[in-house]
Each structure stands twice: as C-alpha cells, then as structure tokens.
Write a protein that holds these residues in place. Structure first.
Motif, PDB file in Angstrom:
ATOM      1  N   THR A  34       0.965  -1.129  -0.033  1.00  0.00           N
ATOM      2  CA  THR A  34      -0.078   0.078  -0.184  1.00  0.00           C
ATOM      3  C   THR A  34       0.827   1.347  -0.061  1.00  0.00           C
ATOM      4  O   THR A  34       0.623   2.434  -0.679  1.00  0.00           O
ATOM      5  N   ALA A  35       1.886   1.317   0.845  1.00  0.00           N
ATOM      6  CA  ALA A  35       2.695   2.295   0.882  1.00  0.00           C
ATOM      7  C   ALA A  35       3.304   2.640  -0.294  1.00  0.00           C
ATOM      8  O   ALA A  35       3.675   3.842  -0.701  1.00  0.00           O
ATOM      9  N   THR A  36       3.985   1.473  -0.864  1.00  0.00           N
ATOM     10  CA  THR A  36       4.602   1.482  -2.204  1.00  0.00           C
ATOM     11  C   THR A  36       3.732   2.243  -3.277  1.00  0.00           C
ATOM     12  O   THR A  36       4.380   3.355  -4.053  1.00  0.00           O
ATOM     13  N   ALA A  64      -7.450   3.660  -4.246  1.00  0.00           N
ATOM     14  CA  ALA A  64      -7.921   3.094  -3.109  1.00  0.00           C
ATOM     15  C   ALA A  64      -8.875   1.967  -3.151  1.00  0.00           C
ATOM     16  O   ALA A  64      -8.942   0.932  -2.834  1.00  0.00           O
ATOM     17  N   LEU A  65      -9.779   2.559  -4.120  1.00  0.00           N
ATOM     18  CA  LEU A  65     -10.935   1.327  -4.547  1.00  0.00           C
ATOM     19  C   LEU A  65     -10.364  -0.004  -5.282  1.00  0.00           C
ATOM     20  O   LEU A  65     -10.769  -1.183  -4.672  1.00  0.00           O
ATOM     21  N   GLY A  66      -9.510   0.291  -6.186  1.00  0.00           N
ATOM     22  CA  GLY A  66      -8.777  -0.853  -6.499  1.00  0.00           C
ATOM     23  C   GLY A  66      -8.013  -1.824  -5.592  1.00  0.00           C
ATOM     24  O   GLY A  66      -7.988  -2.776  -5.607  1.00  0.00           O
ATOM     25  N   HIS A  67      -7.298  -0.998  -4.914  1.00  0.00           N
ATOM     26  CA  HIS A  67      -6.346  -1.649  -3.857  1.00  0.00           C
ATOM     27  C   HIS A  67      -7.284  -2.430  -2.836  1.00  0.00           C
ATOM     28  O   HIS A  67      -7.041  -3.437  -2.462  1.00  0.00           O
ATOM     29  N   VAL A  68      -8.649  -1.877  -2.281  1.00  0.00           N
ATOM     30  CA  VAL A  68      -9.324  -2.502  -1.399  1.00  0.00           C
ATOM     31  C   VAL A  68      -9.919  -3.725  -1.984  1.00  0.00           C
ATOM     32  O   VAL A  68     -10.148  -4.840  -1.607  1.00  0.00           O
ATOM     33  N   LEU A 116      -5.323  -8.429   5.767  1.00  0.00           N
ATOM     34  CA  LEU A 116      -6.248  -7.532   6.374  1.00  0.00           C
ATOM     35  C   LEU A 116      -5.696  -6.237   6.608  1.00  0.00           C
ATOM     36  O   LEU A 116      -6.414  -5.063   6.430  1.00  0.00           O
ATOM     37  N   GLY A 117      -4.281  -5.918   6.634  1.00  0.00           N
ATOM     38  CA  GLY A 117      -3.755  -4.714   6.990  1.00  0.00           C
ATOM     39  C   GLY A 117      -3.980  -3.997   5.588  1.00  0.00           C
ATOM     40  O   GLY A 117      -3.926  -2.443   5.658  1.00  0.00           O
ATOM     41  N   ALA A 121      -5.693  -0.381   5.319  1.00  0.00           N
ATOM     42  CA  ALA A 121      -5.046   0.953   4.712  1.00  0.00           C
ATOM     43  C   ALA A 121      -5.709   1.334   3.660  1.00  0.00           C
ATOM     44  O   ALA A 121      -5.887   2.702   3.544  1.00  0.00           O
ATOM     45  N   GLY A 122      -6.190   0.692   2.475  1.00  0.00           N
ATOM     46  CA  GLY A 122      -6.767   1.055   1.346  1.00  0.00           C
ATOM     47  C   GLY A 122      -7.932   1.640   1.757  1.00  0.00           C
ATOM     48  O   GLY A 122      -8.693   2.812   1.382  1.00  0.00           O
TER      49      GLY A 122
END
Length: 262
Positions: A34-36, A64-68, A116-117, A121-122
C-alpha cells in the motif's frame, strides 16, 4: 452444508492469531504494498497536475478502491496461486476424495489474515479520497461505492480462480498467469485512459480491471469518459462474466487432471 467450511475458516483464524505479536508484525509488513503504491502515485502527481484526465484526489480514489477490491480477493482466494504445489506433490487427490466441491475446499484451506492490513489501509485512503472529492453522500453514491468494492473483489477473485485453472495444463506456469492477475491489480489502481489502446482493451474487456475502480469513479464524480456514464454501475455484470469464464475453466481443468499416480 456451510458448517464444514465455517469450521475450517475458524480454525485457520485461530491458528494465525495465536501469537498476537507475530501476527501484528505480519499485518504491519503487509502494508508495504500500500505504501509503495501510494508513494508512486504521489511522485507522479508531484510532476503532473492531471493524469489520464483525473486530478490527484480522483486518482487517489481510483487507487484506493482498486486496492481494497484486490486485497479482499487476495485475502479470500489469493492462496490459490499455490495450486501447482498441490499438483506436483499429488496432494490435490485428497481433495478429490472428499464429498465436497474441490474449489470450496481449496478456498477454505488457507486464509491469510495478515492481508487485512492492506484492506484497512486502502479503506482509510478511500475515506480520505471520498472526503476530498466530495461526491455528495446520498443513497446513489454510497450504493455505487459499496457495489464497486464488492463486485471489484469478485472480479479479482475470478481472476485468481481462472489463473489457478490454467495450472492444470501448465503446472509450472504460475508466473505467466500471475502476470494477468497482479498486472490487472496494478492497472486497476491507475486511470485506464493512460494506457495505449491495446492495453485499454485488455484491461477493460479481457481482464476487466477498469470496472473495479476507474469506470465507477468516473460515474461517481460525473467525469467524462470513453463510455456512457451508467457504465460505472456495470461492475456486477463484469464480475458475472469473469466468474462464468473462470468456473468453466476450472471445471475443464478438473476433468483434465488425472492425478499423479501416487
């Protein structure tokens, strides 16, 4: 019928959280992706004001939506990319002997709660992006965001299943199939409009990554795009299509599988 699966999931969750310190470290380590990705997006917008027709806040929402969506799918079915290990060792045969669907057994065979982390974050980033873009909190916007996350996760889950199905023929082709799954995840976190025409077709109609975030965000924010504005509501249709192809491939793969003879 669901009782055996729920029992297996509960046992997996209990074993992974038995050592809380170790579990907390694993969750924290999972935030690296996520950070990267967030840092990459920030660096891009530090040099350009608009990317693919989106401002930083809109692009952040896509990210964010794609990441989640991907992190949820990865949490539930991401371990299917280890199917070649079962095939080479012959341990898949044990799943075939049980009076339960093989795919359901494999899905519940593992559950990586440390992922879940990334989901948390997302979700925080999505909340910040929604507050900054201010789409207006209404049943329309809330429904579209919720539908996008659930259906986007279903799309990525179908990609994991489809990639696993191909392994029945390739066995050692996990790197090849993972390029589509993880490549789709990467593409989903950026505006699809930045890609060349062949890649836009690939990530919209073959690997429907554009439906997991980019197209719904255009609809949510009322931004112009290559399709009619209602296309953002079609993520469930894309998910249904992806699952139809994935399940057909999975069933064909099981019929093709002949065991190891061990």
């Amino acid at each position: 019928m669901a009782s055996p699966y729920l029992t297996l999931i509960a046992l997996r969750m209990r074993s992974q959280t038995a050592y809380r310190g170790s579990f907390a470290i694993e969750v924290a380590a999972s935030l690296g992706a996520t950070a990267t990705g967030l840092a990459e997006l920030y660096v891009i917008f530090a040099n350009v004001p608009v990317l693919g027709g989106l401002t930083f806040d809109a692009a952040l929402l896509v990210f964010a939506l794609g990441h989640v969506a991907f992190s949820l799918a990865d949490l539930v079915v991401g371990h299917l990319d280890t199917l070649p290990t079962y095939l080479r060792a012959g341990t898949l045969d044990a799943f075939l002997l049980r009076p339960l669907p093989v795919l359901a057994q494999l899905v519940t065979d593992d559950l990586s709660l440390r992922r879940l982390g990334r989901t948390a974050a997302g979700s925080v980033i999505a909340g910040v992006a929604l507050a900054r873009t201010a789409p207006g909190w209404s049943a329309y916007s809330v429904g579209l965001v919720a539908l996008t996350i659930v259906s986007g996760a279903a799309i990525f889950a179908a990609l994991f299943v489809g990639a696993a199905a191909v392994q029945f023929w390739m066995v050692d082709g996990a790197e090849f199939t993972s390029s589509f799954v993880y490549g789709g995840s990467y593409a989903a976190q950026f505006p699809t409009s930045i890609f060349t025409a062949p890649l836009r077709v690939l990530f919209t109609f073959v690997v429907p990554a554009a439906f997991t975030a980019y197209l719904p965000v255009l609809t949510l924010l009322g931004l112009p795009g290559p399709f009619p504005s209602w296309i953002g509501w079609c993520t469930p249709v894309a998910a249904a299509g992806a699952w139809a192809v994935a399940l057909l491939g999975w069933r064909a793969g099981l019929r093709h599988y002949t065991g190891t003879g061990s």
